[in-house]
Each structure stands twice: as structure tokens, then as C-alpha cells.
Design a protein around this motif. Sequence first.
Motif, PDB file in Angstrom:
ATOM      1  N   GLY A  34       0.815  -1.205   0.000  1.00 19.69           N
ATOM      2  CA  GLY A  34       0.000   0.000   0.000  1.00 19.69           C
ATOM      3  C   GLY A  34       0.849   1.255   0.000  1.00 19.69           C
ATOM      4  N   PHE A  35       0.182   2.394  -0.097  1.00 21.16           N
ATOM      5  CA  PHE A  35       0.894   3.658  -0.287  1.00 21.16           C
ATOM      6  C   PHE A  35       1.659   4.080   0.963  1.00 21.16           C
ATOM      7  CE2 PHE A  35       1.532   8.193  -0.699  1.00 21.16           C
ATOM      8  CZ  PHE A  35       1.858   8.338  -2.040  1.00 21.16           C
ATOM      9  N   ARG A  36       0.981   4.082   2.106  1.00 16.90           N
ATOM     10  CA  ARG A  36       1.591   4.620   3.325  1.00 16.90           C
ATOM     11  C   ARG A  36       2.880   3.898   3.684  1.00 16.90           C
ATOM     12  NH1 ARG A  36       1.642   3.451   8.571  1.00 16.90           N
ATOM     13  NH2 ARG A  36       0.219   1.681   8.303  1.00 16.90           N
ATOM     14  N   ARG A  37       2.869   2.570   3.609  1.00 13.24           N
ATOM     15  CA  ARG A  37       4.058   1.802   3.982  1.00 13.24           C
ATOM     16  C   ARG A  37       5.158   1.886   2.920  1.00 13.24           C
ATOM     17  NH1 ARG A  37       2.984  -4.091   5.664  1.00 13.24           N
ATOM     18  NH2 ARG A  37       5.107  -3.842   6.478  1.00 13.24           N
ATOM     19  N   SER A  38       4.814   2.370   1.724  1.00  9.92           N
ATOM     20  CA  SER A  38       5.806   2.520   0.656  1.00  9.92           C
ATOM     21  C   SER A  38       6.473   3.893   0.663  1.00  9.92           C
ATOM     22  CB  SER A  38       5.139   2.299  -0.715  1.00  9.92           C
ATOM     23  OG  SER A  38       4.576   1.010  -0.807  1.00  9.92           O
ATOM     24  N   VAL A  39       5.979   4.796   1.500  1.00 13.93           N
ATOM     25  CA  VAL A  39       6.516   6.161   1.525  1.00 13.93           C
ATOM     26  C   VAL A  39       8.015   6.202   1.816  1.00 13.93           C
ATOM     27  CG1 VAL A  39       6.456   8.360   2.792  1.00 13.93           C
ATOM     28  CG2 VAL A  39       4.333   7.333   1.953  1.00 13.93           C
ATOM     29  N   PRO A  40       8.539   5.448   2.802  1.00 13.25           N
ATOM     30  CA  PRO A  40       9.992   5.523   3.027  1.00 13.25           C
ATOM     31  C   PRO A  40      10.823   5.154   1.797  1.00 13.25           C
ATOM     32  CG  PRO A  40       8.919   4.499   4.899  1.00 13.25           C
ATOM     33  CD  PRO A  40       7.868   4.618   3.824  1.00 13.25           C
ATOM     34  N   LEU A  41      10.430   4.100   1.090  1.00 14.02           N
ATOM     35  CA  LEU A  41      11.138   3.707  -0.125  1.00 14.02           C
ATOM     36  C   LEU A  41      11.109   4.818  -1.158  1.00 14.02           C
ATOM     37  CD1 LEU A  41      12.408   1.701  -2.191  1.00 14.02           C
ATOM     38  CD2 LEU A  41      10.078   0.956  -2.691  1.00 14.02           C
ATOM     39  N   MET A  42       9.913   5.377  -1.406  1.00 15.84           N
ATOM     40  CA  MET A  42       9.784   6.426  -2.425  1.00 15.84           C
ATOM     41  C   MET A  42      10.526   7.690  -2.009  1.00 15.84           C
ATOM     42  SD  MET A  42       5.867   5.988  -3.793  1.00 15.84           S
ATOM     43  CE  MET A  42       5.086   6.250  -2.187  1.00 15.84           C
ATOM     44  N   ALA A  43      10.423   8.061  -0.733  1.00 15.70           N
ATOM     45  CA  ALA A  43      11.121   9.250  -0.253  1.00 15.70           C
ATOM     46  C   ALA A  43      12.631   9.076  -0.363  1.00 15.70           C
ATOM     47  CB  ALA A  43      10.724   9.541   1.188  1.00 15.70           C
ATOM     48  N   GLY A  44      13.111   7.885  -0.018  1.00 15.18           N
ATOM     49  CA  GLY A  44      14.544   7.623  -0.126  1.00 15.18           C
ATOM     50  C   GLY A  44      15.029   7.670  -1.559  1.00 15.18           C
ATOM     51  N   SER A  45      14.242   7.091  -2.466  1.00 15.54           N
ATOM     52  CA  SER A  45      14.626   7.087  -3.875  1.00 15.54           C
ATOM     53  C   SER A  45      14.632   8.501  -4.442  1.00 15.54           C
ATOM     54  CB  SER A  45      13.664   6.198  -4.667  1.00 15.54           C
ATOM     55  OG  SER A  45      14.121   6.028  -5.984  1.00 15.54           O
ATOM     56  N   ASN A 105      10.940  -1.912   1.421  1.00 15.14           N
ATOM     57  CA  ASN A 105      12.302  -1.412   1.434  1.00 15.14           C
ATOM     58  C   ASN A 105      12.373  -0.098   2.212  1.00 15.14           C
ATOM     59  OD1 ASN A 105      14.988  -1.373   0.871  1.00 15.14           O
ATOM     60  ND2 ASN A 105      14.779  -1.305  -1.340  1.00 15.14           N
ATOM     61  N   SER A 106      13.536   0.229   2.745  1.00 15.56           N
ATOM     62  CA  SER A 106      13.691   1.382   3.623  1.00 15.56           C
ATOM     63  C   SER A 106      14.050   2.650   2.845  1.00 15.56           C
ATOM     64  CB  SER A 106      14.790   1.098   4.641  1.00 15.56           C
ATOM     65  OG  SER A 106      16.044   1.003   3.974  1.00 15.56           O
ATOM     66  N   PHE A 107      14.069   3.760   3.587  1.00 16.64           N
ATOM     67  CA  PHE A 107      14.505   5.044   3.028  1.00 16.64           C
ATOM     68  C   PHE A 107      15.926   4.925   2.487  1.00 16.64           C
ATOM     69  CE2 PHE A 107      16.736   9.042   3.356  1.00 16.64           C
ATOM     70  CZ  PHE A 107      15.849   9.974   2.845  1.00 16.64           C
ATOM     71  N   PHE A 108      16.818   4.347   3.282  1.00 17.82           N
ATOM     72  CA  PHE A 108      18.219   4.259   2.869  1.00 17.82           C
ATOM     73  C   PHE A 108      18.415   3.259   1.734  1.00 17.82           C
ATOM     74  CE2 PHE A 108      18.499   5.911   7.222  1.00 17.82           C
ATOM     75  CZ  PHE A 108      19.208   7.081   6.952  1.00 17.82           C
ATOM     76  N   GLY A 109      17.568   2.225   1.694  1.00 16.84           N
ATOM     77  CA  GLY A 109      17.615   1.303   0.568  1.00 16.84           C
ATOM     78  C   GLY A 109      17.238   1.998  -0.728  1.00 16.84           C
ATOM     79  N   GLY A 110      16.185   2.818  -0.673  1.00 21.26           N
ATOM     80  CA  GLY A 110      15.761   3.569  -1.851  1.00 21.26           C
ATOM     81  C   GLY A 110      16.813   4.565  -2.303  1.00 21.26           C
ATOM     82  N   ALA A 111      17.439   5.248  -1.344  1.00 27.12           N
ATOM     83  CA  ALA A 111      18.483   6.214  -1.685  1.00 27.12           C
ATOM     84  C   ALA A 111      19.713   5.511  -2.244  1.00 27.12           C
ATOM     85  CB  ALA A 111      18.849   7.036  -0.456  1.00 27.12           C
ATOM     86  N   GLY A 112      20.072   4.382  -1.638  1.00 22.27           N
ATOM     87  CA  GLY A 112      21.261   3.654  -2.074  1.00 22.27           C
ATOM     88  C   GLY A 112      21.171   3.160  -3.505  1.00 22.27           C
ATOM     89  N   ILE A 113      19.953   2.800  -3.919  1.00 21.12           N
ATOM     90  CA  ILE A 113      19.761   2.358  -5.300  1.00 21.12           C
ATOM     91  C   ILE A 113      20.191   3.447  -6.272  1.00 21.12           C
ATOM     92  CG2 ILE A 113      17.963   1.859  -7.011  1.00 21.12           C
ATOM     93  CD1 ILE A 113      16.495   0.383  -4.701  1.00 21.12           C
ATOM     94  N   GLN A 114      19.829   4.685  -5.967  1.00 25.52           N
ATOM     95  CA  GLN A 114      20.180   5.791  -6.853  1.00 25.52           C
ATOM     96  C   GLN A 114      21.687   6.060  -6.838  1.00 25.52           C
ATOM     97  OE1 GLN A 114      18.039   6.770  -8.849  1.00 25.52           O
ATOM     98  NE2 GLN A 114      16.013   6.895  -7.940  1.00 25.52           N
ATOM     99  N   TRP A 115      22.299   5.980  -5.673  1.00 28.00           N
ATOM    100  CA  TRP A 115      23.729   6.277  -5.568  1.00 28.00           C
ATOM    101  C   TRP A 115      24.595   5.200  -6.207  1.00 28.00           C
ATOM    102  CZ3 TRP A 115      26.732  10.310  -3.821  1.00 28.00           C
ATOM    103  CH2 TRP A 115      26.022  11.422  -3.367  1.00 28.00           C
ATOM    104  N   MET A 116      24.092   3.964  -6.301  1.00 31.18           N
ATOM    105  CA  MET A 116      24.877   2.874  -6.881  1.00 31.18           C
ATOM    106  C   MET A 116      24.655   2.720  -8.382  1.00 31.18           C
ATOM    107  SD  MET A 116      26.881   1.344  -4.824  1.00 31.18           S
ATOM    108  CE  MET A 116      27.255   2.678  -3.711  1.00 31.18           C
ATOM    109  N   ASN A 117      23.819   3.556  -8.961  1.00 27.84           N
ATOM    110  CA  ASN A 117      23.469   3.416 -10.374  1.00 27.84           C
ATOM    111  C   ASN A 117      24.255   4.416 -11.225  1.00 27.84           C
ATOM    112  OD1 ASN A 117      22.319   3.005 -12.849  1.00 27.84           O
ATOM    113  ND2 ASN A 117      20.224   3.472 -12.220  1.00 27.84           N
TER     114      ASN A 117
END
Length: 199
Positions: A34-45, A105-117
Motif C-alpha cells: 500500500g501507499f503509506r508503507r511505501s513512503v519511506p522507499l519512495m522518499a529515499g529514492s 524497502n527502507s529510506f536508505f535502501g531507496g536512496a542507495g539504489i540511486q547512488w549505486m546506479n
Amino acid sequence: MLQPILPLILFAFVATATPGIATTLSTASGAQFGFRRSVPLMAGSAAGLATVTGAAAAGLAGLLLAMPSLQLAMKIIGSLYLIWLAIKIGRAGPPNLDVTMAKPNSFFGGAGIQWMNPKGWAMGLGAAASFAALADGPGQLALLLGSTFGLTAAISLSVWCVAGMVLARLLKTEWQWRALNIVLALVLAASIIPMWRTA
């Protein structure tokens, strides 16, 4: 006031809305959690992309892209992480039966995806070169690109997350859920290919 930066906004929307790693993960997370629980992933990305494009505008991308060994390390680490995520998604069943994706996935997981690409760094470098005239100096350009890409990514990923939620409402059986998750896992795995094509 908006007219000079309109091409940048359109560029950022196209770059962040087209299917890729972050959009696939947002879709899968929306379907599963759902949306609410996906917010950390999206915010991190979104934050990750904002910092990558900002750093690219400040000149860091040129340094990173000039170091083949660092590029290779980023590609390997990023690819292994994405393959691990694809396996988790592919093995997932309906939310009420699933045990392999117990949390999004977490905030830092989402952010890390961008930094490793490396593709993200190359995109940031291209945007910095294309829209440098919109700012007075690297610092202002970094702020402009970072905020634009961060905001457009947040909007785009939210739309993909909602799309995942809509798909979830259409799924009635465990087989349908598993089929969707396998497709999303394959799309995520395929999104690694452009990463390795980046020069």
C-alpha cells in the motif's frame, strides 16, 4: 518565471516517470504494502536522485565517471543488490500469505539504489551540461537540479505506487499475485542492463 525552467521540468519528469529500477520497486511496494508503507522507499529514492543530480551538477559526477574502477564497483554492488531485491519480489505471494517480503524497502535502501546506479550519475551529468545556463554557478545549479529531480521523482514514484495498488485490487487468486510478482521481478532484473551499457 516558469518558462525558462520548463524544459528542465519536462526533462526531469520524463527521466523519472519512465520505467526503471525505482519505478518498478515503487509499483511492487504499492501492490504488496500500500501507499503509506511505501513512503519511506519512495522518499529515499527521490532524495537519492536529488542528491545524485545535485552532486553531478557540483562536479562530482565527472570525477566518478572518470574512474573506471569505481564505476565497475558501483555496477557490481548495485547489480547484486537489485538481483537480491528481484529474487525477493519474484518469490513473494499475496500480502496475507507472504513471508519473503515481510516489510517494504527502507529510506536508505531507496536512496542507495540511486547512488549505486552509474546511469543516474550520467543522467545528472547530462542534465548539468544541458541546463547550466539556468543557474549562476555550480552551487545554484546543484540546488536547482536536485530540487527539480527530487520533486518530479516523488510525484512519478507516487503514481507508480498507486498503479501497483490498482493492480493489487484486480488480483483475486494467489496464482495471479505470483504472476504479477514474477513479472515485476523480471522487469527489475532487466533494468540492470542499461546500467552496464552506461559508458
